[in-house]
Design an enzyme around this catalytic site. Structure first.
Site, PDB file in Angstrom:
ATOM      1  N   SER A 122     -49.764 -18.369  -7.637  1.00 24.71           N
ATOM      2  CA  SER A 122     -50.524 -19.169  -8.587  1.00 24.71           C
ATOM      3  C   SER A 122     -51.450 -20.159  -7.906  1.00 24.71           C
ATOM      4  O   SER A 122     -52.212 -20.842  -8.573  1.00 24.71           O
ATOM      5  CB  SER A 122     -49.563 -19.931  -9.506  1.00 24.71           C
ATOM      6  OG  SER A 122     -48.838 -20.886  -8.762  1.00 24.71           O
ATOM      7  N   CYS A 123     -51.373 -20.278  -6.585  1.00 22.90           N
ATOM      8  CA  CYS A 123     -52.244 -21.216  -5.881  1.00 22.90           C
ATOM      9  C   CYS A 123     -53.706 -20.921  -6.212  1.00 22.90           C
ATOM     10  O   CYS A 123     -54.164 -19.781  -6.122  1.00 22.90           O
ATOM     11  CB  CYS A 123     -52.007 -21.112  -4.378  1.00 22.90           C
ATOM     12  SG  CYS A 123     -53.220 -21.993  -3.394  1.00 22.90           S
ATOM     13  N   GLU A 124     -54.433 -21.957  -6.567  1.00 14.89           N
ATOM     14  CA  GLU A 124     -55.819 -21.796  -6.996  1.00 14.89           C
ATOM     15  C   GLU A 124     -56.680 -21.152  -5.919  1.00 14.89           C
ATOM     16  O   GLU A 124     -57.514 -20.285  -6.201  1.00 14.89           O
ATOM     17  CB  GLU A 124     -56.387 -23.167  -7.369  1.00 14.89           C
ATOM     18  CG  GLU A 124     -57.824 -23.140  -7.838  1.00 14.89           C
ATOM     19  CD  GLU A 124     -58.298 -24.516  -8.257  1.00 14.89           C
ATOM     20  OE1 GLU A 124     -59.474 -24.820  -7.993  1.00 14.89           O
ATOM     21  OE2 GLU A 124     -57.506 -25.270  -8.843  1.00 14.89           O
TER      22      GLU A 124
END
EC number: 2.3.2.27
Length: 575
Positions: free
Chosen positions: A367-369
């Site tokens: 989910s890290c941008e």
């Protein structure tokens, strides 16, 4: 010592009786079975063979069992035979290979067994393990609980099962692989443990790590802190805690210590953002796609994309689009939404491009941008390379060369980023790769790279790193690009379509070389290096000779075609 007890053909099974017959000390040797005992095994196995179900290859298994018993062989291999059950096993074996069957349970195990490879079955439990066991691989099964682990066990692999808890770990254990289970706690680690794989569980707290540990894969758990012992591991040790919700205090402490001048501990990989994944989309595929389009187009777009809902990786792609809308680029870059919408229209028109793009997006599970941003870069590359291969630049050699240069520059930046990662002690490799692309996007004219990233500050990439990288890219481009371009797949696709005769001549030249020169050139290379007769060296030498030949032939063809096309356009170089 061995007790001379008569074996009777009654009871719950031969192996149960054999275990009673062999009361073994560590130095005992197995006693040869009597002819009557051999006959009983053969009769039992024959009955087992006859009672097989369709699909089981019990005939092959029976032959291997018989040969193993008659020759008193130490290893029995019954792997990949679609077996649903096993009969009693030869008592003298020390290695049992039963991989890739359909087994739900195992019989009693031979008393001298040292190695069991039982991965890729449907086992729900394991029988009691013999005291002699040293290696157990039962990964990719349905095991919910392990039996008592023998003290001599050194290697335990039970990944991808349904374990909620582990028993006490034996003192001699050197490798523990329990990734992909349902563990929320872990017992103390033995002092001799060297390798640990604990990814994809629910662990909230780790025991102290022994100094002997050189590799710990702890990704995707619920860790908010790490034991201090992690920093006391050896300098060549590797620890991966990506995908854990490490607290801000823990992150700051680790970064401060690992960047200090006196730090001599392990390399620690982490990831920005939390441990959530984007494998579960917030919207259906059609809804995730239509959100990028203006309202007057959404109905038509939704109808088109509903047809793709069940394609492979469609759910992950939908989740990726949800996350992409929350990146810095989506929020701040003018025209970004229009760019994504245009790209999605191209995907809807090409099943091949859609399949490739869905597969690329499937890698963006974090989910890290910035992980999502890097995936967007890769998707843009996929689109342009696909368009080049399909003929978009057949009549625009200059544009194809520009695209080739960008792909070449990105390859070099990936090499540079890979080298940079090796120098960092506390590293999120995604941030390193993205930093070089984002911060050099303008200077190197990288049209596929996002212009902003969120976590550049933790990448460890300095201004000096960027200056050095730019200089290296330009130097290698000047010296290597034409050779690289001559072997580039999209360029070959263009040549096949637009220069069919020249391409056919080049291919004929290559095959003539294979027929007339290849074997001798490989032999000469092996002789010069003193490796004649070495199969691995022969394969490597063959690949080198082939690449050199293709480089020579395709470079000559490339020079001819580019000289012709660029002169027609009023240019005499490939810049």
């Amino acid at each position: 010592m061995i007790k001379s007890t008569n074996i009777q053909a009654i009871g719950s099974g031969i192996m149960h009786q054999i275990n009673n017959v062999y009361s073994l000390t560590p130095l005992s040797l197995p006693m040869e079975l009597t002819p009557s005992c051999n006959e009983f095994y053969l009769k039992t196995w024959s009955e087992w063979e006859k009672n097989g179900t369709p699909g089981e290859q019990r005939n092959i298994a029976f032959n291997r069992l018989k040969i193993c018993l008659q020759n008193q062989e130490a290893e029995l291999n019954l792997s990949e035979l679609d077996l649903k059950t096993l009969p009693d096993l030869p008592p003298q074996i020390t290695t049992l290979e039963i991989r890739k069957n359909l087994l739900t349970h195992l019989p009693d195990l031979p008393p001298m067994l040292k190695v069991i490879h039982a991965q890729f079955n449907q086992l729900e439990s394991l029988p009691a393990l013999p005291e002699t066991l040293e290696e157990l691989n039962a990964g990719d099964n349905k095991i919910k609980e392990l039996p008592f682990l023998p003290e001599n066990l050194t290697h335990l692999r039970v990944h991808n099962n349904r374990l909620h808890i582990l028993p006490l770990l034996p003192p001699e254990l050197k490798l523990l692989v329990v990734s992909g289970n349902r563990l929320d706690s872990i017992p103390p680690f033995p002092d001799k443990l060297e390798g640990l794989a604990l990814a994809n569980n629910f662990i909230e707290q780790l025991p102290e790590l022994p100094f002997s540990m050189n590799r710990a894969v702890l990704m995707n758990n619920n860790l908010t802190t790490l034991p201090e012992s992690v920093l006391r591991l050896a300098q060549n040790a590797f620890v991966n805690v990506a995908g854990n919700p490490l607290s801000g205090h823990t992150m700051r402490t680790l970064q401060q210590i690992t960047t200090g001048p006196d730090y001599s501990g392990p390399q620690i990989f982490f990831s920005m953002g939390n441990s959530a994944t984007i494998s579960a989309p917030e919207h259906s595929l059609a809804d995730a796609v239509t959100a990028w389009f203006p309202e007057n187009k959404q109905s038509d777009v939704s109808q088109i994309w509903h047809a793709f809902e069940h394609e492979e990786h469609a759910n992950t792609f939908s989740a990726f689009l949800d996350r992409l809308s929350d990146t810095v680029s989506a929020r701040n870059t003018s025209g970004f939404r229009e760019q994504v919408a245009a790209w999605l229209e191209k995907l809807s028109a090409s099943a091949e491009l859609r399949q490739q793009s869905f597969a690329v997006a499937a890698d963006a599970t974090e989910s890290c941008e910035d992980r999502v941003a890097l995936t967007w870069n890769n998707l843009r590359k996929t689109l342009l390379v696909h368009q080049a291969s399909e003929g978009l630049f057949d009549n625009d050699t200059g544009a194809l060369l520009s695209l080739g240069r960008e792909m070449f520059r990105l390859e070099i930046l990936e090499d540079i980023a890979r080298d940079k990662v090796r120098t960092l002690h506390f590293v999120d490799e995604i941030e390193v790769y993205l930093a070089f692309q984002t911060m050099l996007a303008e200077k190197l004219q990288l049209s596929t790279a996002v212009k902003e990233m969120r976590f550049y500050g933790v990448s460890g990439v300095t201004a000096n790193d960027l200056r050095t990288a730019e200089a290296m890219v330009r130097s290698r481009e000047e010296n290597e690009f034409t050779d690289w371009f001559s072997l580039w797949g999209p360029w070959h696709a263009v040549l096949k379509r637009t220069e069919a005769d020249r391409w056919a001549q080049a291919e004929e030249q290559k095959y003539e070389m294979l027929e007339n020169e290849y074997s001798q050139r490989v032999a000469d290379r092996l002789k010069a290096s003193g490796l004649s007769g070495d199969a691995d060296a022969e394969r490597e030498a063959g690949a080198q000779v082939m690449r050199e030949t293709e480089q020579q032939i395709y470079r000559q063809l490339t020079d001819e075609v580019l000289a012709l096309r660029l002169s027609e356009n009023g240019s005499n170089h490939i810049a």
